[in-house]
Every structure is written in structure tokens, then in C-alpha cells.
Design an enzyme around this catalytic site. Sequence first.
Site, mmCIF file in Angstrom:
data_model
loop_
_atom_site.group_PDB
_atom_site.id
_atom_site.type_symbol
_atom_site.label_atom_id
_atom_site.label_comp_id
_atom_site.label_asym_id
_atom_site.label_seq_id
_atom_site.Cartn_x
_atom_site.Cartn_y
_atom_site.Cartn_z
ATOM 1 N N SER A 165 -28.444 -27.398 -76.881
ATOM 2 C CA SER A 165 -29.485 -27.405 -77.908
ATOM 3 C C SER A 165 -28.866 -27.893 -79.195
ATOM 4 O O SER A 165 -27.658 -28.119 -79.267
ATOM 5 C CB SER A 165 -30.099 -26.021 -78.095
ATOM 6 N N GLY A 167 -28.979 -30.701 -80.444
ATOM 7 C CA GLY A 167 -28.467 -32.075 -80.356
ATOM 8 C C GLY A 167 -27.095 -32.182 -79.709
ATOM 9 O O GLY A 167 -26.617 -33.288 -79.456
ATOM 10 N N GLU A 317 -42.593 -27.949 -78.561
ATOM 11 C CA GLU A 317 -42.262 -29.211 -79.247
ATOM 12 C C GLU A 317 -42.973 -30.342 -78.525
ATOM 13 O O GLU A 317 -42.751 -30.557 -77.331
ATOM 14 C CB GLU A 317 -40.753 -29.456 -79.210
ATOM 15 N N ASP A 344 -37.701 -23.046 -85.667
ATOM 16 C CA ASP A 344 -37.232 -23.298 -87.046
ATOM 17 C C ASP A 344 -38.240 -24.087 -87.887
ATOM 18 O O ASP A 344 -38.447 -23.786 -89.056
ATOM 19 C CB ASP A 344 -35.813 -23.914 -87.075
ATOM 20 N N THR A 345 -38.922 -25.055 -87.277
ATOM 21 C CA THR A 345 -39.914 -25.825 -88.044
ATOM 22 C C THR A 345 -41.103 -24.950 -88.476
ATOM 23 O O THR A 345 -41.836 -25.309 -89.386
ATOM 24 C CB THR A 345 -40.474 -27.004 -87.224
ATOM 25 N N ARG A 422 -27.678 -25.328 -92.061
ATOM 26 C CA ARG A 422 -28.840 -24.934 -92.859
ATOM 27 C C ARG A 422 -28.517 -23.656 -93.612
ATOM 28 O O ARG A 422 -28.223 -22.631 -92.999
ATOM 29 C CB ARG A 422 -30.001 -24.714 -91.894
HETATM 30 N N1 LIG Z 1 -37.515 -38.806 -75.105
HETATM 31 C C1 LIG Z 1 -37.463 -38.832 -76.431
HETATM 32 N N2 LIG Z 1 -38.110 -39.800 -77.142
HETATM 33 C C2 LIG Z 1 -38.053 -39.841 -78.488
HETATM 34 N N3 LIG Z 1 -37.360 -38.959 -79.235
HETATM 35 C C3 LIG Z 1 -36.708 -37.985 -78.604
HETATM 36 C C4 LIG Z 1 -36.720 -37.860 -77.176
HETATM 37 N N4 LIG Z 1 -35.984 -36.795 -76.838
HETATM 38 C C5 LIG Z 1 -35.529 -36.278 -77.998
HETATM 39 N N5 LIG Z 1 -35.955 -36.970 -79.066
HETATM 40 C C6 LIG Z 1 -35.656 -36.678 -80.475
HETATM 41 O O1 LIG Z 1 -34.521 -35.825 -80.547
HETATM 42 C C7 LIG Z 1 -34.891 -34.510 -81.030
HETATM 43 C C8 LIG Z 1 -34.082 -33.445 -80.306
HETATM 44 O O2 LIG Z 1 -34.331 -33.506 -78.910
HETATM 45 P P1 LIG Z 1 -34.485 -32.186 -78.018
HETATM 46 O O3 LIG Z 1 -35.555 -31.349 -78.610
HETATM 47 O O4 LIG Z 1 -34.653 -32.583 -76.617
HETATM 48 O O5 LIG Z 1 -33.046 -31.601 -78.181
HETATM 49 P P2 LIG Z 1 -32.432 -30.258 -78.682
HETATM 50 O O6 LIG Z 1 -30.965 -30.490 -78.559
HETATM 51 O O7 LIG Z 1 -33.019 -29.167 -77.921
HETATM 52 O O8 LIG Z 1 -32.778 -30.136 -80.159
HETATM 53 P P3 LIG Z 1 -33.324 -28.828 -80.912
HETATM 54 O O9 LIG Z 1 -32.508 -27.676 -80.435
HETATM 55 O O10 LIG Z 1 -33.104 -29.194 -82.360
HETATM 56 O O11 LIG Z 1 -34.765 -28.731 -80.538
HETATM 57 C C9 LIG Z 1 -36.381 -34.439 -80.796
HETATM 58 O O12 LIG Z 1 -36.991 -33.496 -81.655
HETATM 59 C C10 LIG Z 1 -36.794 -35.886 -81.082
HETATM 60 O O13 LIG Z 1 -36.799 -36.140 -82.474
HETATM 61 MG MG LIG Z 2 -35.829 -29.667 -79.465
#
Ligand SMILES: Nc1ncnc2c1ncn2[C@@H]1O[C@H](COP(=O)(O)OP(=O)(O)OP(=O)(O)O)[C@@H](O)[C@H]1O
Ligand SMILES: [Mg+2]
Length: 454
Positions: A165, A167, A317, A344-345, A422
Amino acid sequence: MVSNRGDRFGTPLFEGSVKAMFLGGGELGKEMVIEAQRLGVETVVVDRYHNPPAAQLAHRSYTVDMKSKGILKALAYRERPDVIVPEIEALSTEALVELEEEGFDVIPSAKATRIAMDRFLMRRLAVEKAGVKTSRFAEANNLDELKDACEKVGYPCFVKARMSSGGLGSTLVKDKDGIASAYENSRKLARGSGEEMIVEAIVPFDLEVTELVLAHADGRVSLCRPVGHVRSGSHFHSSWQPFVQAGRGFQGFGSELHRAEDPPRGEMLWTSGWNGKDVPEELAARVENEIYDVAKRFVGSLPDSKNSRKKGIFGCELFVCLGDEAAGIEPSVYFNEASPRPHDTGMVTIVTQELSEMALHVRAILGLPVPKINLLTNGASHVILARKEAWAVKYGGVANSLSEENCRLLLFGKPLALPDRRMGLVIVPDDDVNEARSKACRVAHQLEAGIVYE
Ligand SMILES: Nc1ncnc2c1ncn2[C@@H]1O[C@H](COP(=O)(O)OP(=O)(O)OP(=O)(O)O)[C@@H](O)[C@H]1O
Ligand SMILES: [Mg+2]
């Protein structure tokens, strides 16, 4: 334990108190503790480091390795909380499953928590059970399979570790030369098993939305007005509610406002064709209904706990494409992922709603009713990020920032600053969401510049 308290609330620190144990004590946990304490709940916060924001307020706190099944179970036996409330993902889900099995009330349910951590399980549930639209994707269990998966999905694509998570372990792959480093990145940075990855096609959305769904203990669900956000990297910078306003210039992905809020670090892959335009009222209403439908279907498909119905807030999301009538392209809403807890948002709701997402979560997990969710005002939030590593920073220019009308400031009180961590949030209520975003952005950036790192 499943509570025997019925409709009675005891007094904190005395026999018969209602006790909540939060696993994770960040800014969301802090707001949950505040809301729980307002209701006279005894609060216990567990985290991996000393003095996180929520522990500074809780009745008791523990600093332990939350990935250790044995330690989490030992703490649950010692505290015997009425509810166990995960606030982060990096913890032993095995402990949660076993504790639930033994009669503890795990929020929202141990299985739902487990699914939300796992991109394979979440995708399968979304597609096979909830029947919602997602980006095209393929699973891979080793480097060879990853190569095939990338070819199948096409470029550019995202390679994401199965369990990760924030990123970590995710890479944008532009062509087949990028596969090997994406594989290494996922293996090194992912939590859990980094050999397993998901490959996703890019969805060139107009904006992202978090739909906060409240699952009540009696099985009903309620919905918050959708929260909009855009981000260039993996962390959220700004969010607003409601997600679009008919009759006000749309400021979505790649817009002027987005670039001011979250200056892109590289080239942007796309920009929304709706930027600067007005979104017609019927289109906004149609998309909003679709958002509710997708979010409800996904939350409805998550498993209940062994002892009771799943309950609390879920942050779904979603990627929103507004379509193009002239070109015959229909609007569409894609499911991305969901948090089985406040998102968080969604912190913008601290100001915009009568009951914030944290207040709603606390009510629902205690089995208390929420007859109606009221949006009191429109508004926007913007994060305050640290620039570098430092211990116990000082915040300069606070009085100056608060002299702005209609400006709410949260400083989380995190002991350690790290690059891009943050540290706080500015929330601005305003009927005009674009005005709220601009002001929150300006004030938050001022506060970021005023942080003293010595
Ligand atoms: N398939 C996709 N197409 C376009 N943008 C994407 C895609 N997958 C992810 N993103 C972008 O990357 C962000 C983070 O992706 P994701 O929610 O899958 O990961 P995360 O590591 O769980 O992040 P977080 O924990 O912050 O939610 C998304 O909110 C979006 O902005
Ligand atoms: Mg996410």
C-alpha cells in the site's frame, strides 16, 4: 469478546466500560479515539512506534511489532476489548482471524480485512462476486508470468505487488524494458510475498473518487456524498466533497488546480478533457448514482464476521470517466480498491459532514444508529507534508494561516518527520469547491514552507 453490555455504556477505566482497541495510531486513529472518547469509550492504541498521534490521547498505549501474531493476541487477551479496530494494513491478519474465531469482535470482519490487504483477492471479489468494472488486469506469480501478463495487458501498465500500500512496490511500466526493474521493485518493497504481482491497464480517468460507505450493525448501508481527489504520485494531496459541482468549471486530472496542488514530478500520461468545462447536471447525477451502485455492490460482497455483520466505514476508491457524448463515449466508474476503515481522503468530512467518517465508524462499530448522514457544507482538504527527516519539528506561521477566514488546521503531532510524510491537514469549508481547494492549497503550502527542521 462479543459485548454483553446491551445498550449500556459504562465509565472508562472502571469495570463495565466499553473498550475499543485500535491497531494503528495515526491521524485517522487519532480522530477515531477523539470520537470514541466523546462517547465515554475506554481507548487503547497499539502501534509499532512510540507516541503516534492517537496514543497521545488514548487511555493506554502499547508499542509492539504488529506483524507478530503472538503479540497481538497477547494484547487482546490482556485488554479484552469490546471491539478490535484495525487502522492500518501492516498487521498480522492471522491474529485477527484467530481472535474473531475465539469470539472477539474484529472490525469490520477479519476476512474483509484480509481481502482488503490482498490485490488478488480484492480483484477477484470485485469481478466475480460484485460484478463491478475494473481496469483490465492479469495476475503473475514469477518473472516469466509477469512478462506474459504485461504483454497481455499492454503498455503502459502498472505492476503492483500483491500485498502493498502507499505506492510501495508499484511501478509504471512503459514498455517491456521496464519489466525487470518493476519486478525487482515489487520484490524489494512489497509487504509479504513480493513474488506475486498484479498487472493493470491504465485507466485515463477524469478524477478519482472515494465513496465512503457506512455498513450498519443491522445490515443497512448508508452513503456519503462522493469525495473527489487527484494525485500525481501515490499519495493524496487534496480531496473535496462533493466530487463535482454542476455549473462550476471542472478541475480534474492534469488541470491547473491539480498541478498547483500536486506539481507532477514527471510527464503526465494524460489530462482530463473536461478540465475547465462545466459538467452538466444530469451527467453529474447519473455518475453519482453509478458511484453509489459500484460502491454498494463491492461492500455488499465482502464477507461478514463470524460473530456479527460487517460494520463500519469502507472507503471505496473509484476511477471516474465522465465520457464524451459527442463521441458516443458513455461515462464509466471503475472500482480500484477499498479500505475496510475510514480513508485518508475522507478526512475532509471532519468539516463538511455533521458526523465525520471517523465519527460514523465509531457509531457503527459500537452498534449505535446513524439515522441520516448530513453534508453541512461543501469543502476541500490539502495535506501538509514534511520535506525531510527530522525529529520533533516546529510549525512556523500557524497564527498567520489561521487568520484566514474559514480555515481549519489539523497538526497531527507526529514525532518524526520524513520526506513526504503527512504531518497535518488544512480543511476549508466553502460552497464553491474550487475556491475551497485553492485556499486549502495556498494555506497548506505556506505552512509547509514554515516548518522548522532543526
Ligand atoms: N490502473 C490504474 N490506472 C490509472 N491510475 C492508477 C491505476 N492504478 C493506480 N493508479 C493511480 O495510483 C494510485 C495508487 O494506486 P493504488 O490505490 O492501487 O495503490 P496503493 O499503493 O494502495 O495506494 P494507496 O495506499 O495510497 O491507496 C491510484 O489512486 C491512482 O491515482
Ligand atoms: Mg489506493
